[in-house]
Design a protein around this motif. Structure first.
Motif, PDB file in Angstrom:
ATOM      1  N   THR A 188       9.949   6.692 -11.309  1.00  0.00           N
ATOM      2  CA  THR A 188       9.999   7.495 -12.209  1.00  0.00           C
ATOM      3  C   THR A 188      11.128   7.198 -13.079  1.00  0.00           C
ATOM      4  O   THR A 188      11.534   7.647 -14.252  1.00  0.00           O
ATOM      5  N   GLY A 189      12.278   6.878 -12.412  1.00  0.00           N
ATOM      6  CA  GLY A 189      13.550   6.674 -12.875  1.00  0.00           C
ATOM      7  C   GLY A 189      13.488   5.273 -14.010  1.00  0.00           C
ATOM      8  O   GLY A 189      14.741   5.231 -14.617  1.00  0.00           O
ATOM      9  N   TYR A 190      12.464   4.482 -13.879  1.00  0.00           N
ATOM     10  CA  TYR A 190      12.444   3.557 -14.701  1.00  0.00           C
ATOM     11  C   TYR A 190      11.530   3.878 -15.969  1.00  0.00           C
ATOM     12  O   TYR A 190      11.652   2.848 -16.751  1.00  0.00           O
ATOM     13  N   MET A 191      11.069   4.886 -15.794  1.00  0.00           N
ATOM     14  CA  MET A 191       9.902   5.245 -17.291  1.00  0.00           C
ATOM     15  C   MET A 191      10.805   5.410 -18.231  1.00  0.00           C
ATOM     16  O   MET A 191      11.870   6.265 -18.074  1.00  0.00           O
ATOM     17  N   HIS A 192      10.123   5.239 -19.660  1.00  0.00           N
ATOM     18  CA  HIS A 192      10.750   5.538 -20.809  1.00  0.00           C
ATOM     19  C   HIS A 192      10.770   7.231 -20.921  1.00  0.00           C
ATOM     20  O   HIS A 192       9.499   7.719 -20.732  1.00  0.00           O
ATOM     21  N   PRO A 193      11.843   7.740 -21.084  1.00  0.00           N
ATOM     22  CA  PRO A 193      11.599   9.329 -21.217  1.00  0.00           C
ATOM     23  C   PRO A 193      10.509   9.756 -22.040  1.00  0.00           C
ATOM     24  O   PRO A 193       9.927  10.652 -21.823  1.00  0.00           O
ATOM     25  N   ASP A 194      10.403   9.249 -23.065  1.00  0.00           N
ATOM     26  CA  ASP A 194       9.374   9.718 -24.044  1.00  0.00           C
ATOM     27  C   ASP A 194       7.759   9.595 -23.719  1.00  0.00           C
ATOM     28  O   ASP A 194       6.901  10.220 -24.092  1.00  0.00           O
ATOM     29  N   ASP A 195       7.764   8.685 -22.465  1.00  0.00           N
ATOM     30  CA  ASP A 195       6.434   8.535 -21.924  1.00  0.00           C
ATOM     31  C   ASP A 195       6.146   9.211 -20.840  1.00  0.00           C
ATOM     32  O   ASP A 195       5.295   8.991 -19.966  1.00  0.00           O
ATOM     33  N   ARG A 200      -1.747   6.367   1.887  1.00  0.00           N
ATOM     34  CA  ARG A 200      -1.200   7.515   1.098  1.00  0.00           C
ATOM     35  C   ARG A 200      -0.061   6.981   0.223  1.00  0.00           C
ATOM     36  O   ARG A 200       1.042   7.216   0.002  1.00  0.00           O
ATOM     37  N   ALA A 201      -0.842   5.927  -0.632  1.00  0.00           N
ATOM     38  CA  ALA A 201       0.089   5.183  -1.523  1.00  0.00           C
ATOM     39  C   ALA A 201      -0.693   4.753  -2.679  1.00  0.00           C
ATOM     40  O   ALA A 201      -1.909   4.667  -2.722  1.00  0.00           O
ATOM     41  N   ARG A 202       0.022   4.615  -3.886  1.00  0.00           N
ATOM     42  CA  ARG A 202      -0.601   4.044  -5.143  1.00  0.00           C
ATOM     43  C   ARG A 202      -0.266   2.464  -4.951  1.00  0.00           C
ATOM     44  O   ARG A 202       0.946   2.036  -4.991  1.00  0.00           O
ATOM     45  N   ILE A 203      -1.473   1.636  -5.476  1.00  0.00           N
ATOM     46  CA  ILE A 203      -1.061   0.592  -5.664  1.00  0.00           C
ATOM     47  C   ILE A 203      -1.428  -0.002  -7.244  1.00  0.00           C
ATOM     48  O   ILE A 203      -2.554   0.503  -7.692  1.00  0.00           O
ATOM     49  N   ALA A 217      13.870  -7.307  -6.478  1.00  0.00           N
ATOM     50  CA  ALA A 217      12.931  -6.316  -5.508  1.00  0.00           C
ATOM     51  C   ALA A 217      13.879  -5.365  -4.605  1.00  0.00           C
ATOM     52  O   ALA A 217      13.559  -4.333  -4.279  1.00  0.00           O
ATOM     53  N   ASP A 218      14.934  -6.178  -4.282  1.00  0.00           N
ATOM     54  CA  ASP A 218      15.890  -5.443  -3.308  1.00  0.00           C
ATOM     55  C   ASP A 218      16.493  -4.031  -3.968  1.00  0.00           C
ATOM     56  O   ASP A 218      16.736  -3.303  -3.465  1.00  0.00           O
ATOM     57  N   GLU A 219      16.687  -4.123  -5.432  1.00  0.00           N
ATOM     58  CA  GLU A 219      17.255  -3.075  -6.085  1.00  0.00           C
ATOM     59  C   GLU A 219      16.219  -1.905  -6.189  1.00  0.00           C
ATOM     60  O   GLU A 219      16.803  -0.925  -6.242  1.00  0.00           O
ATOM     61  N   MET A 220      14.935  -2.211  -6.441  1.00  0.00           N
ATOM     62  CA  MET A 220      13.925  -1.320  -6.538  1.00  0.00           C
ATOM     63  C   MET A 220      13.360  -0.662  -5.450  1.00  0.00           C
ATOM     64  O   MET A 220      12.978   0.444  -5.409  1.00  0.00           O
ATOM     65  N   ILE A 221      13.324  -1.344  -4.346  1.00  0.00           N
ATOM     66  CA  ILE A 221      12.452  -0.752  -2.915  1.00  0.00           C
ATOM     67  C   ILE A 221      13.387   0.325  -2.579  1.00  0.00           C
ATOM     68  O   ILE A 221      14.925   0.319  -2.613  1.00  0.00           O
ATOM     69  N   ARG A 223       8.251   7.078  -4.557  1.00  0.00           N
ATOM     70  CA  ARG A 223       9.091   6.232  -4.226  1.00  0.00           C
ATOM     71  C   ARG A 223       8.730   4.762  -3.999  1.00  0.00           C
ATOM     72  O   ARG A 223       7.573   4.481  -3.190  1.00  0.00           O
ATOM     73  N   ILE A 224       9.289   3.730  -4.315  1.00  0.00           N
ATOM     74  CA  ILE A 224       8.742   2.241  -4.459  1.00  0.00           C
ATOM     75  C   ILE A 224       8.938   1.704  -2.795  1.00  0.00           C
ATOM     76  O   ILE A 224      10.013   1.810  -2.350  1.00  0.00           O
ATOM     77  N   VAL A 225       7.907   1.478  -2.182  1.00  0.00           N
ATOM     78  CA  VAL A 225       7.854   0.816  -0.944  1.00  0.00           C
ATOM     79  C   VAL A 225       7.822  -0.642  -0.776  1.00  0.00           C
ATOM     80  O   VAL A 225       8.029  -1.417   0.125  1.00  0.00           O
ATOM     81  N   PHE A 226       7.235  -1.242  -2.049  1.00  0.00           N
ATOM     82  CA  PHE A 226       7.025  -2.697  -2.302  1.00  0.00           C
ATOM     83  C   PHE A 226       6.969  -2.883  -3.491  1.00  0.00           C
ATOM     84  O   PHE A 226       6.281  -2.369  -4.307  1.00  0.00           O
ATOM     85  N   VAL A 227       7.566  -4.083  -3.985  1.00  0.00           N
ATOM     86  CA  VAL A 227       7.437  -4.304  -5.261  1.00  0.00           C
ATOM     87  C   VAL A 227       7.553  -6.187  -5.413  1.00  0.00           C
ATOM     88  O   VAL A 227       8.399  -6.701  -4.536  1.00  0.00           O
ATOM     89  N   SER A 228       6.685  -6.824  -6.063  1.00  0.00           N
ATOM     90  CA  SER A 228       6.682  -8.385  -5.981  1.00  0.00           C
ATOM     91  C   SER A 228       7.784  -8.741  -6.678  1.00  0.00           C
ATOM     92  O   SER A 228       8.430  -8.098  -7.641  1.00  0.00           O
ATOM     93  N   ASP A 229       8.016 -10.288  -6.785  1.00  0.00           N
ATOM     94  CA  ASP A 229       9.249 -10.710  -7.141  1.00  0.00           C
ATOM     95  C   ASP A 229       9.130 -10.755  -8.725  1.00  0.00           C
ATOM     96  O   ASP A 229       9.857 -11.000  -9.626  1.00  0.00           O
ATOM     97  N   GLY A 230       7.862 -10.491  -9.184  1.00  0.00           N
ATOM     98  CA  GLY A 230       7.656 -10.283 -10.885  1.00  0.00           C
ATOM     99  C   GLY A 230       8.370  -9.194 -11.502  1.00  0.00           C
ATOM    100  O   GLY A 230       8.691  -9.409 -12.755  1.00  0.00           O
ATOM    101  N   CYS A 231       9.030  -8.463 -10.692  1.00  0.00           N
ATOM    102  CA  CYS A 231       9.529  -7.257 -11.322  1.00  0.00           C
ATOM    103  C   CYS A 231      11.108  -7.886 -12.081  1.00  0.00           C
ATOM    104  O   CYS A 231      11.534  -7.232 -13.042  1.00  0.00           O
ATOM    105  N   GLN A 232      11.610  -8.905 -11.294  1.00  0.00           N
ATOM    106  CA  GLN A 232      12.746  -9.467 -12.100  1.00  0.00           C
ATOM    107  C   GLN A 232      12.612  -9.843 -13.592  1.00  0.00           C
ATOM    108  O   GLN A 232      13.371  -9.427 -14.366  1.00  0.00           O
TER     109      GLN A 232
END
Length: 298
Positions: free
Chosen positions: A53-60, A105-108, A44-48, A28-37
């Motif tokens: 995994t919901g944004y990943m290409h299914p083939d990858d 307990r997070a990935r950066i 950022a408000d939409e993604m946090i 689960r995304i707990v933070f994302v910078s404004d570059g996501c736009q």
């Protein structure tokens, strides 16, 4: 003057052209910078709070999950590439640098959009083996395919045919209408030739207004003659109205058959080329059958 660097960190992160993600152990995304736009089209408000995994290409997805597990096992991944889906539905190629922070307990992860780079690399790989104007197979790749098909024909005791196609008096189009129009006519000719063959055959531009066609697994001389006649018919169709009355040049086609006319690439190409110039000098009338090699059932 004292500058509070810690207070500047959030501002610096949001100024980065790359995008910073912090993702918990449940994806689960707990933070994302404004570059996501600009990266994925989402704010950022939409993604946090959503699953990354919901944004990943299914083939990858499967390969990306393996990378995630690697990072969570304490092995930073600084050069991982995968694809995500933009909000508009397009694919985005991303270069990642990611690590696991046990205390939180997070990935950066830092994500860089490398779509343009990947497309440029793909184009360079394509152009290494294809003609940049017509997008057909180029001379180098054609030789490779011809050599490969000759080995297969020898092994399987099958037949193939090589056609050498030259557009008659094409120079007149360049001289009268300019090279830009000439290039457009060449592209039309390339598309028409490509549309005359099967997926197992190969059409190549050898240079200028010269093309070659490799026909595999030929069953009879009549099949070759029918293909040549079909190519003449298709190539002689009028150009579209956008060409303002310019006539499509006729073409001369020379034919060489394996094994009757040669058993190696150079011999077959020379035979087809010579045959083509013989046809051009003879200027056959409509309905004449091309001179074909023997050794193939009629």
């Amino acid at each position: 003057m004292h500058v509070d660097l810690r207070a500047l960190y959030p501002k610096l992160i949001h100024l980065m052209l790359d995008t910073v993600f912090v993702v918990d152990e449940n994806d689960r995304i707990v933070f994302v910078s404004d570059g996501c736009q600009s990266l994925l089209g989402h704010s950022a408000d939409e993604m946090i709070g959503t699953l990354i995994t919901g944004y990943m290409h299914p083939d990858d997805l499967a390969d990306t999950r393996a990378s995630i597990q690697r990072v969570m096992n304490g092995q930073p991944h600084i050069d991982y590439r995968n694809r995500y889906l933009h909000k508009d539905g397009s694919s985005v190629h991303i270069l990642w640098s990611a690590r696991w922070v046990e205390e939180e307990r997070a990935r950066i992860g830092v994500a860089r959009n490398v779509t343009a780079l990947m497309e440029a690399e793909a184009e360079l790989r394509f152009l290494a083996h294809h003609d940049p104007l017509t997008r057909l197979t180029n001379r180098s790749l054609f030789y490779d395919r011809l050599a490969s098909e000759l080995k297969a024909a020898h092994r399987n005791r099958s037949h193939l045919a090589l056609l050498f196609v030259d557009m008659d008096k094409f120079k007149n189009i360049n001289d009268i209408h300019g090279h830009a129009i000439g290039d457009r006519v060449l592209c039309v000719a390339a598309r028409r030739l490509a549309g005359c063959v099967r997926e197992t055959d190969t059409v190549a531009r050898m240079g200028g207004d010269e093309f070659t066609v490799l026909l595999t697994n030929i069953q009879s001389v009549d099949a070759i003659a029918a293909k040549v006649e079909w190519i003449h018919k298709v190539m002689n169709e009028p150009l579209g109205t956008e060409f303002d009355g310019i006539q499509m040049p006729s073409c001369s086609i020379g034919v060489a058959c394996y094994p009757a006319d040669g058993e190696d690439a150079d011999t077959l190409l020379n035979h087809a080329d010579t045959n083509m110039y013989r046809v051009k000098r003879r200027r056959p009338i409509a309905g004449d059958k091309p001179a074909l090699g023997g050794g193939i059932p009629a």
